[in-house]
Write an enzyme that holds these catalytic residues in place. Structure first.
Site, short mmCIF file in Angstrom:
data_model
loop_
_atom_site.label_atom_id
_atom_site.label_comp_id
_atom_site.label_asym_id
_atom_site.label_seq_id
_atom_site.Cartn_x
_atom_site.Cartn_y
_atom_site.Cartn_z
CB CYS B 118 -0.92 0.01 1.21
SG CYS B 118 -1.65 -1.59 1.59
CG HIS B 265 -3.45 2.45 -0.59
ND1 HIS B 265 -3.40 1.69 -1.74
CD2 HIS B 265 -3.90 1.62 0.39
CE1 HIS B 265 -3.78 0.46 -1.45
NE2 HIS B 265 -4.09 0.38 -0.17
CG ASN B 295 -6.72 -2.07 -1.90
OD1 ASN B 295 -5.64 -1.99 -2.50
ND2 ASN B 295 -6.79 -2.02 -0.58
#
Lengths: 70, 358
Positions: B118, B265, B295
């Protein structure tokens, strides 16, 4: 925030109709989304950083109220 | 340490590439429609794209190839290649070495991998920019990509809906006239086991036992698959991310209102909305790509830039704030100016090339 108001907030967290919780209910069946919502509520309305571990140790709605207001 | 800032490095271009195969979370999962709808409303991920056989390096390769072509950049002029990923091709060698060869870069290329997720894109930018800032190296490619879908149990509700695959390429160049880049960063490894693939490396090797899915709170998962404790990650994010954003802004001497675009992120929508509200940021300036791509781990920041390519004009300077945070736990935030930067629209791979590099 008074006790009644906190319960109403927790009704929202648990996706229940307003006025459902009286404080004695077990939270053991609450899912991870509800736990995350409690962390968000603590951060936003109580300016408090709650760990997932602390919430996991609570067993009733009243325990959560204590965590939020202590 | 003095003020963390980096001078003389320009970001020349960003490209991102996603696989052809698209999954609709509402219909294409193992869970009931009701359950799916609940998770979708919390994560904000409606659709995502996943690979068949491809690796993160394949997606990065296509992004890099197109970026170098569009920028008319000779592959032989690249001095450094950094590949940031948690899903490399092999345990060894470094995927960066394979990509050096595949992209036709010269033998005089410094190529290595960084294992971060991330926070990996912002870490990669800081490392590469530091190396370029002295002028010893002139051009560097940052290739950041992940195929987390290959690590996810589709029977584990906590992760099954969330992750998409993507790769990216960013070209940085030594440039005496470039505006400084300011950064803040941190690591807290005490909670390393909150987002982890426990088995498959060397502390816990993959074997029949660790590869077997067993019952867990959110379904079924093997130790060789991704475990995520969303609540702990949320607590960590609330603790560290507002601070790192403010710190990066303070270093740059900017107010939040000076920023043209925030690119976080793309962890999940609930978390990002909460962060934006808490820091009283203008939500219209916070670029998102979660709903379309999920994601995408290390690629989420460049992918979000490319998803909003029309918002960026190469000849107009934009003040941006990039913040990556998560697995590790690890975080890094950059405040910088995009100027003379080519942001390409997202490349969607053609179905005919949706196979691995063999």
């Amino acid at each position: 925030m008074d006790y009644k108001k906190i319960l109403l907030k927790l009704d929202e967290v648990a996706e229940l109709s307003p006025g459902t919780l009286n404080g004695t209910e077990s939270i053991k069946d609450w899912d991870s989304i509800a736990i995350i919502s409690i962390i968000a509520l603590a951060d936003e309305d109580f300016n408090k950083s709650l760990s997932a571990k602390a919430i996991a140790q609570a067993s009733t709605v009243n325990d959560i109220v204590t965590l939020l207001t202590a | 340490m003095n003020n963390p800032s980096i001078n003389h490095v320009g970001i020349r271009g960003v490209a991102s590439c996603v696989p052809h195969k698209e999954i609709d979370n509402l219909t294409a999962t193992n869970f009931s429609a009701e359950e799916s709808a609940k998770v979708i409303s919390s994560t904000g991920v409606h659709k995502r794209r996943v690979v068949n056989k491809q690796c993160a390096s394949d997606l990065c390769f296509f992004a890099a190839e197109q970026l170098l072509t569009e920028l008319v950049c000779d592959p032989h002029s690249i001095d450094i290649l950094i590949f940031v990923s948690q899903t490399p091709d092999y345990v060894l060698p470094s995927t960066a070495c394979i990509l050096q060869h595949r992209l036709g870069l010269s033998h005089k290329t410094m190529a290595f991998d960084i294992n971060l997720g991330c926070s990996g894109y912002t870490y990669g930018l800081i490392v590469l920019a530091q190396m370029l800032s002295t002028g010893v190296f002139k051009k560097g490619l940052l290739l950041a990509g992940d195929t987390i879908s290959k690590l996810v149990s589709e029977q584990d509700r906590s992760v099954a809906f969330l992750f998409g695959d993507a790769g990216s390429a960013t070209l940085l160049e030594y440039d005496q006239d470039a505006a400084p880049l300011f950064f803040d960063y941190g690591t807290d490894g005490s909670e390393y086991d909150k987002l982890i693939v426990e088995a498959g490396a060397f502390r816990v090797k993959a074997d029949e036992k660790t590869q077997r899915r067993i019952s867990c709170e959110a379904g079924f998962r093997a130790k060789t698959e991704l475990f995520m404790n969303g609540a702990d990650i949320f607590s960590f994010t609330l603790r560290e991310v507002p601070k790192t954003i403010m710190q990066a802004l303070a270093l740059a001497n900017w107010r939040a209102s000076d920023i043209d675009y925030f690119v976080f992120h793309q962890a999940n929508e609930f978390m990002l909305k909460h962060l934006i509200k808490k820091r009283q940021l203008d939500s219209a300036k916070a670029l998102m790509s979660l709903s379309t791509f999920g994601n995408t781990s290390v690629a989420s920041i460049p992918l979000t830039l490319c998803h909003h390519a029309v918002s960026f004009k190469s000849d107009v300077a934009s003040k941006i704030l990039l913040s990556g945070f998560g697995v590790g736990f690890s975080w890094a935030t950059i405040a910088c100016v995009l100027h003379k930067t080519l942001i390409l629209p997202v490349i969607i791979l053609d179905a005919s090339i949706d196979k691995g590099f063999l």
